[in-house]
Design a protein around this motif. Structure first.
Motif, short mmCIF file in Angstrom:
data_model
loop_
_atom_site.label_atom_id
_atom_site.label_comp_id
_atom_site.label_asym_id
_atom_site.label_seq_id
_atom_site.Cartn_x
_atom_site.Cartn_y
_atom_site.Cartn_z
N CYS A 169 0.83 -1.20 0.00
CA CYS A 169 0.00 0.00 0.00
C CYS A 169 0.88 1.26 0.00
O CYS A 169 1.74 1.41 0.86
CB CYS A 169 -0.90 -0.02 1.23
N ASN A 189 -0.09 4.10 0.77
CA ASN A 189 -0.54 4.99 1.84
C ASN A 189 0.06 4.60 3.20
O ASN A 189 0.54 5.45 3.94
CB ASN A 189 -2.07 4.96 1.90
N CYS A 190 0.06 3.28 3.53
CA CYS A 190 0.52 2.87 4.87
C CYS A 190 1.62 1.82 4.84
O CYS A 190 2.18 1.49 5.89
CB CYS A 190 -0.68 2.36 5.68
N CYS A 233 -5.97 -2.30 0.35
CA CYS A 233 -5.23 -2.44 1.60
C CYS A 233 -6.22 -2.76 2.71
O CYS A 233 -7.14 -1.99 2.96
CB CYS A 233 -4.48 -1.15 1.91
N CYS A 265 -5.57 0.06 5.97
CA CYS A 265 -6.08 1.44 5.94
C CYS A 265 -7.24 1.60 4.96
O CYS A 265 -7.76 2.70 4.80
CB CYS A 265 -4.97 2.43 5.63
#
Ligand SMILES: [Zn+2]
Length: 326
Positions: free
Chosen positions: A162, A164-165, A180, A183
């Motif tokens: 991911c 993002n995280c 994901c 998140c």
């Protein structure tokens, strides 16, 4: 209207376009539909390993049955590419790197070239996509399907986590999305837009060459579109950065998927307002105006300096021909 739809997706001369598949995007979440497609006797798989499709060594077959995926896989990811006009499904199967081995090739008796082989399957050979396309090893529709498979497989290879995280992401939507579970972010395959264009000054057009081009080849200028830019703005900016030529009117001509790794080439013509070229020297080693007759001579391979046109797989080739036709 199904037949009419397929009529509109025939190959039309640009490399990597015209796959002629119905991508069935509305049914990618339908697990039962996907299971049925995968189990069909006429289901075909493009095998992709390390960015390369696996072809038959002699007959250049490009599509394989599920049994072969299971024999040399299992696949890391399977992606539904689409259905042909007969309803036969096409999938891409991204194989693990361990499905192939690197071996020395002494076939030319001297150089130790490294080649990839599928262990125990001398009839199969991974071939890089440029070679497949430039050498015309398979028909144009097949080049387009292999390009689609390569581009989406490459995205999965590079996007396992991911953005993002950082947690590992999961494949969904028949291979057209990753999710994901930590998140809850959804990730979609990338396509990177590139503008490619001719600045035109009456009967002349602007071509340039990069140092990495084959000797004597000149081509259209090109560059990546940036966030917050229109196609027209990117065309004007790239021409100005690379040659200092100022353009106003921009006309879209055609586009081409370019799976290295996942670009969309957006072909345009731009009307030049200035004449004096200053080559940036960074991206280009030369740029100059070409008269119409000179471009014709290049295409007819009789240019006095032996200059060459871009390969017909590339949209630059067709942009030049489009301009020549006026
Ligand atoms: Zn996440």
């Amino acid at each position: 209207m199904k037949d009419a739809f397929f009529e509109t997706t025939r190959p039309w001369g640009f490399g990597f376009s015209g796959a002629g598949l119905d991508r069935a995007s509305a049914r990618r979440e339908d697990a039962e539909f996907l299971r049925e497609l995968r189990a069909r006797a006429d289901a075909r798989f493009v095998l992709v390993v390390r960015d390369m499709p696996i072809l038959g060594r002699d007959a250049r077959e490009a599509f394989w049955p599920l049994s072969l995926v299971e024999a040399i896989g299992p696949a890391r990811v399977e992606i539904l590419l689409g259905l042909d006009s007969q309803g036969a499904p096409y999938f891409a199967a991204l194989l693990p790197e361990a499905a192939v081995e690197q071996r020395a090739d002494h076939s030319d008796g001297f150089l130790d070239r490294r080649v990839l082989v599928v262990p125990g399957r001398e009839d199969l050979t991974p071939v890089d996509m440029r070679t497949v396309a430039m050498q015309g090893l398979v028909p144009p529709e097949t080049v387009a399907i292999l390009g689609q498979a390569k581009a989406i497989a490459n995205w999965h290879t590079r996007h396992g986590f991911c953005a993002n995280c950082g947690a590992p992401s999961r494949v969904t939507a028949a291979g057209w999305r990753r999710e994901c579970d930590v998140c809850k972010t959804q990730h979609f395959p990338r396509t990177d837009p590139v503008v490619i264009m001719l600045a035109v000054d009456g009967e002349r057009c602007l071509l340039g060459r990069q140092a990495r081009f084959p000797k004597g080849m000149y081509s259209a200028l090109a560059g990546f579109l940036e966030p917050g830019e229109t196609v027209e703005e990117a065309v004007r900016r790239e021409i100005h950065e690379e040659s200092r030529i100022v353009c106003d009117e921009v006309r879209y001509v055609a586009s081409q998927p370019w799976p290295f790794p996942a670009s969309l080439m957006i072909g345009c013509l731009a009307r030049a307002l200035t004449r004096d070229i200053v080559v940036d020297g960074d991206e280009l080693e030369d740029a100059r105006w070409f008269e119409r007759d000179e471009v014709v001579a290049i295409f007819e391979k009789r240019h006095p300096q032996g200059l060459l046109a871009p390969n017909r797989m590339a949209i630059a080739h067709h942009l030049l021909k489009f301009w020549l036709k006026g």
